[in-house]
Design an enzyme around this catalytic site. Structure first.
Site, PDB file in Angstrom:
ATOM      1  N   LYS A  13      -2.172  -1.232  -3.036  1.00 25.23           N
ATOM      2  CA  LYS A  13      -2.750  -0.142  -3.672  1.00 25.23           C
ATOM      3  C   LYS A  13      -1.865   1.093  -4.107  1.00 25.23           C
ATOM      4  CE  LYS A  13      -6.496   2.057  -0.849  1.00 25.23           C
ATOM      5  NZ  LYS A  13      -7.300   1.493   0.403  1.00 25.23           N
ATOM      6  N   LYS A  51       1.104  -1.057  -0.102  1.00 27.21           N
ATOM      7  CA  LYS A  51      -0.188  -0.130  -0.432  1.00 27.21           C
ATOM      8  C   LYS A  51       0.792   1.210  -0.083  1.00 27.21           C
ATOM      9  CE  LYS A  51      -3.887   2.603   2.701  1.00 27.21           C
ATOM     10  NZ  LYS A  51      -4.818   2.390   3.932  1.00 27.21           N
TER      11      LYS A  51
END
Length: 345
Positions: A266, A211
């Protein structure tokens, strides 16, 4: 965990005019027959924002078409997800200011918004997979994903203890998948051990393993109400540097070694190189999040007539599948599944 690398064989030598690659593109039937990547509702996960109260519905201005819903309206919407064949929903609670504090302790309240939503969804539609976000930022007054010291630095180990409590409360409520999105070191191992000890042996962990500290998250923070709490702060001390790729492979490998069942990259489209590397080098269930900023850009261009909204939506989702994503969290999930259904008729 060792990282496996695979060599790609060289293409068979081919030459024009014996080979005309346009031949198979000439007709719809042959394009369909030789299509290398398939996209189906099975590949989609629908992220939703949950409000307190009943009969509550709020639009998210920076995400046209996306609404915050109270649990009762969310359960109503879930009927269409099941009908469309979307296998799972991902819950993100919108926490009122009076239920936030420095430690984010509301995250593991058994009567909290996420926990109530899980119970309602599993009662109504037990076949619909329910994924819960394990992170403290919706519950903290400072908007960070963990517990901070006097200098504002997010403390790792004490935050992991809080995340374990949150994950257990979600599993107790009936969540099928807990998804730690905080990027603390060691949290997957701690959550896995706690789940096993509590008898939740089939509760899956979807680890947000890579992320990035991205600028694409702004509309999401507006939607869950953490933008104002975070202010001018950032999350660069725990989310990944956008410049780093090899580090992502190490993060994913560590989470797998600690007990993750699936891993998340992400954001989505700006990081498809990471998706491809994770899938090709580690060969594990690999998910990607088409984040709020990506959605907002597509919608803005479509609403201004600059792009064909449906076409770029489907192209973007196919690109993620082509890169290696098994599952895609996307705010387009319902719209895309409707389009695929209509195309089959």
């Amino acid at each position: 965990m060792s990282i496996r690398r695979f060599s790609v064989p060289s293409p068979t030598p081919r030459a024009f005019p014996a080979t005309r690659l346009r031949r198979n593109r000439a007709s719809d039937f042959s394009r369909r027959l030789v299509r290398e990547t398939q996209l189906a509702p099975d590949n989609l996960i629908y992220p939703v924002f949950v409000l307190e109260g009943e009969g509550q519905r709020e639009s998210v201005p920076s995400m046209p078409g996306v609404e915050r819903l109270s649990v009762d309206l969310l359960v109503e919407q879930a009927a269409e997800l099941v009908d469309l064949g979307i296998p799972a929903i991902a819950l993100f609670p919108v926490v009122p200011a009076d239920k936030k504090n420095l430690s984010g302790s509301g995250a593991w309240d058994s009567e909290g918004l996420a926990q109530c939503a899980v119970r309602a969804l599993k009662k109504a539609y037990p076949e619909l997979g329910v994924i819960t976000d394990v992170a403290l930022d919706p519950f903290t007054t400072h908007g960070q994903d963990g517990i901070i010291d006097n200098d504002g630095y997010v403390l790792n180990d004490v935050t992991v203890e809080a995340l374990v409590n949150q994950a257990l409360s979600h599993a107790d409520a009936g969540a099928d998948v807990v998804a730690p999105s905080d990027m603390m070191d060691g949290r997957v191992a701690a959550i896995r051990e706690a789940l096993e000890s509590a008898g939740h042996v089939n509760t899956r962990i979807l680890a947000y393993s890579a992320k990035y500290a991205s600028s694409y998250y702004g509309p999401f923070r507006d939607a869950v109400g953490s933008a104002g709490n975070l202010g001018k702060g950032n999350k660069s001390t725990y989310q990944m540097d956008p410049a780093n790729a090899d580090e992502a492979i190490h993060e994913v490998a560590m989470d797998l070694a600690e007990g993750a069942d699936m891993v998340m990259i992400k954001p989505g489209m700006p990081y498809l190189d990471i998706v491809h590397r994770v899938k090709s080098e580690l060969q594990v269930p690999t998910f990607v999040y088409q984040v709020s900023g990506e959605y907002a850009m597509h919608m803005a261009a479509a609403e201004n007539g600059w792009l064909d909204g449906d076409a770029v939506m489907m192209e973007s989702l196919m690109a993620m599948r082509r890169a290696g994503a098994d599952g895609i969290l996307t705010y387009f999930a319902v719209r895309a599944a409707r389009l695929m259904r209509d195309q089959r008729r």
